[in-house]
Each structure stands twice: as structure tokens, then as C-alpha cells.
Design a protein around this motif. Structure first.
Motif, PDB file in Angstrom:
ATOM      1  N   SER A  32       0.812  -1.222   0.000  1.00  4.77           N
ATOM      2  CA  SER A  32       0.000   0.000   0.000  1.00  4.77           C
ATOM      3  C   SER A  32       0.844   1.270   0.000  1.00  4.77           C
ATOM      4  O   SER A  32       0.381   2.314  -0.449  1.00  4.77           O
ATOM      5  CB  SER A  32      -0.942   0.010   1.206  1.00  4.77           C
ATOM      6  OG  SER A  32      -0.190  -0.031   2.411  1.00  4.77           O
ATOM      7  N   SER A  33       2.082   1.174   0.507  1.00  2.00           N
ATOM      8  CA  SER A  33       2.944   2.349   0.579  1.00  2.00           C
ATOM      9  C   SER A  33       4.395   1.916   0.715  1.00  2.00           C
ATOM     10  O   SER A  33       4.675   0.753   1.048  1.00  2.00           O
ATOM     11  CB  SER A  33       2.563   3.220   1.780  1.00  2.00           C
ATOM     12  OG  SER A  33       2.850   2.515   2.980  1.00  2.00           O
ATOM     13  N   LYS A  34       5.287   2.855   0.497  1.00  2.00           N
ATOM     14  CA  LYS A  34       6.706   2.565   0.678  1.00  2.00           C
ATOM     15  C   LYS A  34       6.979   2.238   2.149  1.00  2.00           C
ATOM     16  O   LYS A  34       7.790   1.370   2.459  1.00  2.00           O
ATOM     17  CB  LYS A  34       7.541   3.757   0.224  1.00  2.00           C
ATOM     18  CG  LYS A  34       9.005   3.476   0.080  1.00  2.00           C
ATOM     19  CD  LYS A  34       9.687   4.678  -0.552  1.00  2.00           C
ATOM     20  CE  LYS A  34      11.094   4.408  -0.972  1.00  2.00           C
ATOM     21  NZ  LYS A  34      11.682   5.559  -1.658  1.00  2.00           N
ATOM     22  N   ALA A  35       6.281   2.911   3.043  1.00  2.00           N
ATOM     23  CA  ALA A  35       6.426   2.628   4.477  1.00  2.00           C
ATOM     24  C   ALA A  35       6.018   1.193   4.784  1.00  2.00           C
ATOM     25  O   ALA A  35       6.666   0.509   5.590  1.00  2.00           O
ATOM     26  CB  ALA A  35       5.602   3.609   5.299  1.00  2.00           C
ATOM     27  N   ALA A  36       4.951   0.711   4.149  1.00  2.00           N
ATOM     28  CA  ALA A  36       4.504  -0.669   4.356  1.00  2.00           C
ATOM     29  C   ALA A  36       5.549  -1.661   3.834  1.00  2.00           C
ATOM     30  O   ALA A  36       5.808  -2.691   4.474  1.00  2.00           O
ATOM     31  CB  ALA A  36       3.158  -0.904   3.678  1.00  2.00           C
TER      32      ALA A  36
END
Length: 184
Positions: free
Chosen positions: A173-177
């Protein structure tokens, strides 16, 4: 959908800008080391990318190949470690059991510092794989629309083209994920 590239010694001057992840060929068999892997990984790290390293698996000496890979790749804690399972230049390939053994061996050698992933093309996944074992995740090569590989299995990464270099997407879902998954 996140974007990334995978590179080998042939791509010594690639750009990591705008990418979320970069996978670098580190080793092959028990005799090849990518001479550019340190610089390629440094470029990816400078751009804030999640980094992974892959080993091109040959048939035979699986435990020795796993040791060679983890000893010779330029990985740091949190990097993704990948088994590249496909035909060699000689047309041979590691068996399904050898692929599974390699993934298990790498996980034993790096039990908590790295995620371990299987890379293979659609043909290998559908016609050679009999266990569906991909360790911590599947990276599938199928040259179709990005993010729409023609398989039913859950995948994390999809290589969708090799022009002008190997391009990939990640199902996070995101780079953080992605970073959280890689560092778990």
C-alpha cells in the motif's frame, strides 16, 4: 502500487531516482560475484529505496550456494534476499526440491535479519513448481500489464518488462509498508 527495478552487472549506470525498491544481482552458482553490487546498492540506498539481492540458482551444491550467496552479497539487515530460479545459460535448472532447499538454507543462515523471496517466471511457477513454496513471498516475472501477472497465487513483486531494463511493481500500500515488511 510501488515501482522498482532489478539490475545486474550489465546495468552499472542505472538510476534509482523515483524508485521505491531496487533488487541487485549479487551472485550466481558458487563462482560469480557481481562486481558492481556494492555501488548499485549504495545508489539505491541513497535514493531511499528498499534494497534486495538475488542469487541465480544453479543445480547442485545447494547448501554451498546458499552459504556463498549470504557471504558474498552486500546485504545489510533488512535487505530482501532472493532466489532467482530459472534456466541457466546451459538450459538446465535447479529442481523444485533444490529451489525449496535453497530458500530454507538462506532462511536458516539469516533467520531474523532478512525476508527471503522466490523469483521465477510464470512458466516455472505454473509448470515446474510443485510445492508453491516461496519462503516469505513470490516475485513473479510475466511480461504483461504491470501488477496483473497471469497467476492465481499471491505475489508481492511483479517483473512486467525488461525494456529498457527490468521493471517491477510491488503489491504494498505504501513505501512505508514495504519497509516495515522488509525489516520485520
Amino acid at each position: 502500487m510501488l515501482h522498482g527495478v532489478d539490475v545486474s552487472s550489465y546495468n552499472s549506470s542505472y538510476s534509482a531516482q523515483g524508485q521505491d525498491f531496487v533488487f541487485v544481482k549479487a551472485t550466481e552458482g558458487r563462482s560469480y560475484i557481481n562486481p558492481h553490487q556494492n555501488a548499485q546498492a549504495a545508489k539505491a540506498r541513497e535514493a531511499g529505496c528498499v534494497v534486495g539481492f538475488y542469487h541465480f540458482l544453479w543445480p547442485g551444491n545447494i547448501a554451498a550456494q546458499a552459504r556463498y550467496f549470504v557471504e558474498k552479497c552486500a546485504s545489510v539487515q533488512g535487505d530482501v534476499l532472493i532466489c532467482d530460479w530459472e534456466r541457466t545459460g546451459a538450459g538446465t535448472y535447479a529442481s523444485n526440491a533444490q529451489k525449496d532447499q535453497f530458500l530454507v538454507e538462506v532462511k536458516k543462515l539469516r533467520p531474523s535479519a532478512h525476508r527471503v523471496v522466490l523469483y521465477c517466471n510464470r512458466d516455472f511457477w505454473l509448470n515446474h513448481d510443485t510445492t508453491s513454496y516461496a519462503a516469505d513471498g513470490l516475485w513473479i516475472a510475466d511480461y504483461v500489464t504491470a501488477g496483473k501477472p497471469r497467476i492465481k497465487a499471491k505475489w508481492l513483486f511483479h517483473q512486467y518488462t525488461d525494456h529498457p531494463l527490468d521493471k517491477d511493481v510491488a503489491n504494498f500500500s505504501s513505501k512505508a509498508a514495504l519497509k516495515k515488511w522488509a525489516h520485520a
